[in-house]
Write an enzyme that holds these catalytic residues in place. Structure first.
Site, short mmCIF file in Angstrom:
data_model
loop_
_atom_site.label_atom_id
_atom_site.label_comp_id
_atom_site.label_asym_id
_atom_site.label_seq_id
_atom_site.Cartn_x
_atom_site.Cartn_y
_atom_site.Cartn_z
N ASP A 31 2.05 -1.16 -7.70
CA ASP A 31 0.68 -1.21 -7.17
C ASP A 31 0.86 -1.23 -5.66
OD1 ASP A 31 -1.72 -2.28 -5.96
OD2 ASP A 31 -2.40 -2.71 -7.99
N HIS A 32 0.60 -0.11 -5.01
CA HIS A 32 1.02 -0.03 -3.61
C HIS A 32 0.25 -0.99 -2.71
CE1 HIS A 32 -2.34 2.82 -3.02
NE2 HIS A 32 -2.22 2.58 -1.74
N LYS B 274 1.46 -3.74 0.82
CA LYS B 274 0.86 -3.77 2.17
C LYS B 274 1.14 -5.12 2.82
CE LYS B 274 -2.84 -0.47 1.16
NZ LYS B 274 -2.48 0.68 1.98
N GLU C 14 -12.87 4.35 1.86
CA GLU C 14 -12.14 5.50 2.43
C GLU C 14 -13.13 6.54 2.92
OE1 GLU C 14 -8.54 6.67 0.00
OE2 GLU C 14 -9.94 6.00 -1.53
N ASP D 170 -9.61 3.78 -10.68
CA ASP D 170 -8.71 4.21 -9.62
C ASP D 170 -8.34 3.06 -8.68
OD1 ASP D 170 -7.31 6.37 -8.28
OD2 ASP D 170 -8.81 6.24 -6.69
N HIS E 10 -5.73 -2.24 -7.82
CA HIS E 10 -5.51 -2.74 -6.46
C HIS E 10 -6.42 -3.93 -6.11
CE1 HIS E 10 -3.22 0.86 -6.12
NE2 HIS E 10 -4.23 1.67 -5.89
N LYS F 98 -15.36 6.21 -1.94
CA LYS F 98 -14.90 7.45 -1.31
C LYS F 98 -16.01 7.91 -0.37
CE LYS F 98 -11.08 8.41 -3.81
NZ LYS F 98 -9.74 8.31 -3.22
N LYS G 36 -12.82 4.14 7.20
CA LYS G 36 -11.72 3.68 6.33
C LYS G 36 -11.43 2.24 6.68
CE LYS G 36 -7.10 4.49 4.60
NZ LYS G 36 -7.21 4.45 3.17
O1 LIG Z 1 -4.19 4.37 -5.49
C1 LIG Z 1 -4.97 4.96 -4.76
O2 LIG Z 1 -5.08 4.55 -3.48
C2 LIG Z 1 -5.59 5.43 -2.49
C3 LIG Z 1 -5.99 4.56 -1.32
O3 LIG Z 1 -4.87 3.91 -0.81
P1 LIG Z 1 -4.85 3.37 0.68
O4 LIG Z 1 -3.51 2.76 0.81
O5 LIG Z 1 -5.04 4.58 1.58
O6 LIG Z 1 -5.98 2.42 0.83
C4 LIG Z 1 -6.76 6.23 -2.98
O7 LIG Z 1 -7.09 7.23 -2.03
C5 LIG Z 1 -6.43 6.90 -4.29
O8 LIG Z 1 -7.59 7.54 -4.80
C6 LIG Z 1 -5.93 5.90 -5.29
O9 LIG Z 1 -5.43 6.58 -6.44
#
Ligand SMILES: O=C1O[C@H](COP(=O)(O)O)[C@@H](O)[C@H](O)[C@H]1O
Ligand SMILES: NC(=O)C1=CN([C@@H]2O[C@H](COP(=O)(O)OP(=O)(O)OC[C@H]3O[C@@H](n4cnc5c(N)ncnc54)[C@H](OP(=O)(O)O)[C@@H]3O)[C@@H](O)[C@H]2O)C=CC1
Length: 489
Positions: A180-181, A185, A219, A238, A243, A341, A346
């Site tokens: 989970d990126h 962060k 975003e 998503d 997240h 979106k 952002k």
């Molecule tokens: O996992 C995802 O994350 C991105 C947004 O990541 P961020 O680090 O730029 O906040 C998102 O654009 C994408 O749709 C989604 O799959």
């Protein structure tokens, strides 16, 4: 300068090596870690996909990706060449037992048997189970192997269970790394430091002092080239199910006894299990969904979601939810979570609004203190305090901000979250990865909302691209006297 330690030699086998994620995120992240001295020269990055190209052809694609996604000032021809020496490619259909697994086996058998091996699945999640089955039947799962699973882990509980069962048959849970990126962060990780390393924060971190919590990930981009994926997903699947719920867990959890991975994950799981279920009776009051229409973002006219998609759709590009964590600490505190979106800007942030001071000393009640944790951009922490207005003789108040920008030493930008996570998988450190029961608890909470939305129990709102979202979202907060951050004075 970043304090870095080289990791042990490893083989990183990427399934889906010709895809967008590998080119845009994984290869640049690994390059950057090499640049910082963390990757030994005998490590190997072995790309696999069905596309029939040889090593030279793949290296050319990888070079192109680095030229495109690594800024000029940190891309040196010498380092790029050094990095590309680590890159190999094997043409393989990971889902087919009769594909050419022999080539991959031969490449892998060149390394010592106890070498760390990371299988990174950057393919559609439905393929994970059969790739694992083939890895197992080819004898490629060693005690030093681990598997990294990209999101989404399913689109609901049933599909998540199928994916987890499929992988779990061949890899024990402690060798499975669900990425989970957001957890990679820096400022998200800082939530634990802020809360538990600062007694002044710890002391005020509950519903006694906190009025509400907002978690936003907005975003300016639309669905870019991923419309076919996004339209089967939407904002809830998503961003929120994974997240934003993970961020909510870090904000709401009780202090873990240690930073051992399972201890932290247990504390997060307790929060997920304490989320109040949203039912058919409450879904219309507690949730807002919307789709963007044509508008202007950053001075540019952009089309609406349906125009971009070229067909009708019931998929939300905006979602806001008023969630409740039913624990004594958070009694009566709404957690507003939202994602969008094509938003006005952002921003990912956590906003904590404190209760107003119970005083009449200054006439009317002073404005509430607000703590903002800026996840991105401009990572930092700000605290809005009330001070005496020095411009006036009368004892009146104005707001002053304590604002600290968190920077790397030397003012360098933060490493991309994938950089930390990719190497944590090599180190065998799962603290920033999600355990199976967390995924399931998150689906248990999210699924009834998705079901109600698919049955149109909550109207689909619209919002202009470049705005902050549907008006009904602000109205949901106004019911309790709350405001989204951009509407606060
Ligand atoms: O996992 C995802 O994350 C991105 C947004 O990541 P961020 O680090 O730029 O906040 C998102 O654009 C994408 O749709 C989604 O799959
Ligand atoms: N792109 C992004 O920004 C993000 C992506 N993700 C997730 O990462 C994963 C990959 O996404 P993305 O890169 O965008 O997808 P792409 O469609 O761009 O890439 C898919 C990759 O899988 C390969 N592939 C497909 N079928 C097979 C097969 N049977 N055996 C081996 N390889 C196969 C494709 O190559 P070939 O056709 O040559 O086989 C290609 O390399 C998905 O789970 C996605 O949800 C998560 C977060 C962000």
């Amino acid at each position: 300068m970043e304090h870095v330690q080289q990791v042990e030699p490893f083989d990183y086998v990427i399934f889906g090596a010709t895809g967008d994620l590998t080119m845009r995120k994984l290869l640049p992240a690994l390059y950057n870690r090499l640049r910082m001295g963390q990757i030994p020269d005998d490590a190997r990055i072995i790309g696999t996909a069905r596309t029939d190209i040889d090593r030279e052809g793949y290296v050319a694609r990888a070079r192109e990706a680095l030229e495109r996604f690594i800024p000029d000032d940190v891309r040196s021809p010498v380092l790029v060449d050094r990095f590309l020496k680590l890159v190999h490619y094997v043409t393989l259909d990971g889902t087919k037992a009769d594909s050419d697994w022999g080539v991959l086996s031969t490449v892998l058998s060149d390394a010592p048997a106890d070498r760390i091996r990371v299988y990174y699945f950057a393919t559609a999640p439905q393929l994970y189970g059969s790739i694992c089955e083939n890895l197992h039947s080819q004898g490629l799962v060693t005690p030093h192997s681990r598997v990294v699973l990209e999101k989404p882990i399913g689109t609901d509980m049933a599909t998540a269970t199928a994916i987890n069962d499929g992988v779990g048959q061949y890899f024990p849970e402690n060798q499975i790394y669900r990425i989970d990126h957001y957890l990679g962060k820096e400022t998200v990780q800082n939530v634990l430091a802020l809360r538990f390393a600062n007694p002044i924060m710890n002391a005020i971190w509950s519903g006694e002092q906190i009025e509400s919590v907002q978690i936003t990930a907005a975003e300016t981009v639309g669905v870019e080239g991923r419309a076919s994926y996004y339209d089967t997903s939407g904002a809830m699947r998503d961003m929120i199910q994974n997240h934003l719920l993970q961020v909510l867990c870090l904000v709401a959890m009780e202090a873990p006894d240690s930073l051992e991975a399972d201890t932290v994950r247990n504390a997060k799981l307790a929060v997920l299990n304490a989320l109040r279920p949203i039912t058919d009776d409450t879904v219309a009051a507690e949730t807002v969904r919307g789709q963007y229409t044509a508008g202007v973002v950053g001075g540019q006219s952009v089309p609406g979601y349906l125009e971009e998609l070229g067909q009708p759709s019931n998929t939300e590009t905006y979602a806001a939810i008023r969630a409740w964590v039913d624990t004594p600490r958070w009694k009566g505190v709404p957690f507003y979570i939202r994602t969008a979106k094509r938003s006005a800007r952002k921003v990912s942030e956590i906003v904590i609004r404190f209760r107003s001071a119970p005083t009449t000393l200054f006439g009317s009640a002073p404005p509430e203190n607000v703590l903002v944790i800026r996840v991105q951009p401009n990572e930092g922490i700000e605290l809005h305090l009330n001070v005496k207005n020095p411009a006036l003789d009368a004892y009146t108040l104005r707001t002053a901000d304590l604002d600290t920008t968190i920077r790397m030493e030397g003012g360098l930008p933060f490493p991309d979250s994938y950089e930390r996570l990719l190497l944590d998988a090599v180190r065998g450190n799962p603290i920033l990865f999600i355990r199976r029961d967390e995924v399931e608890a998150a689906w248990r909470w999210a699924e009834p909302v998705l079901n109600a939305w698919s049955e149109n129990k909550v109207p689909m709102q619209t919002y202009s691209a470049g705005s902050y979202g549907p008006e009904t979202s602000a109205e949901m907060l106004a019911e309790r006297g709350d405001k989204w951050h951009e509407d606060m004075e």
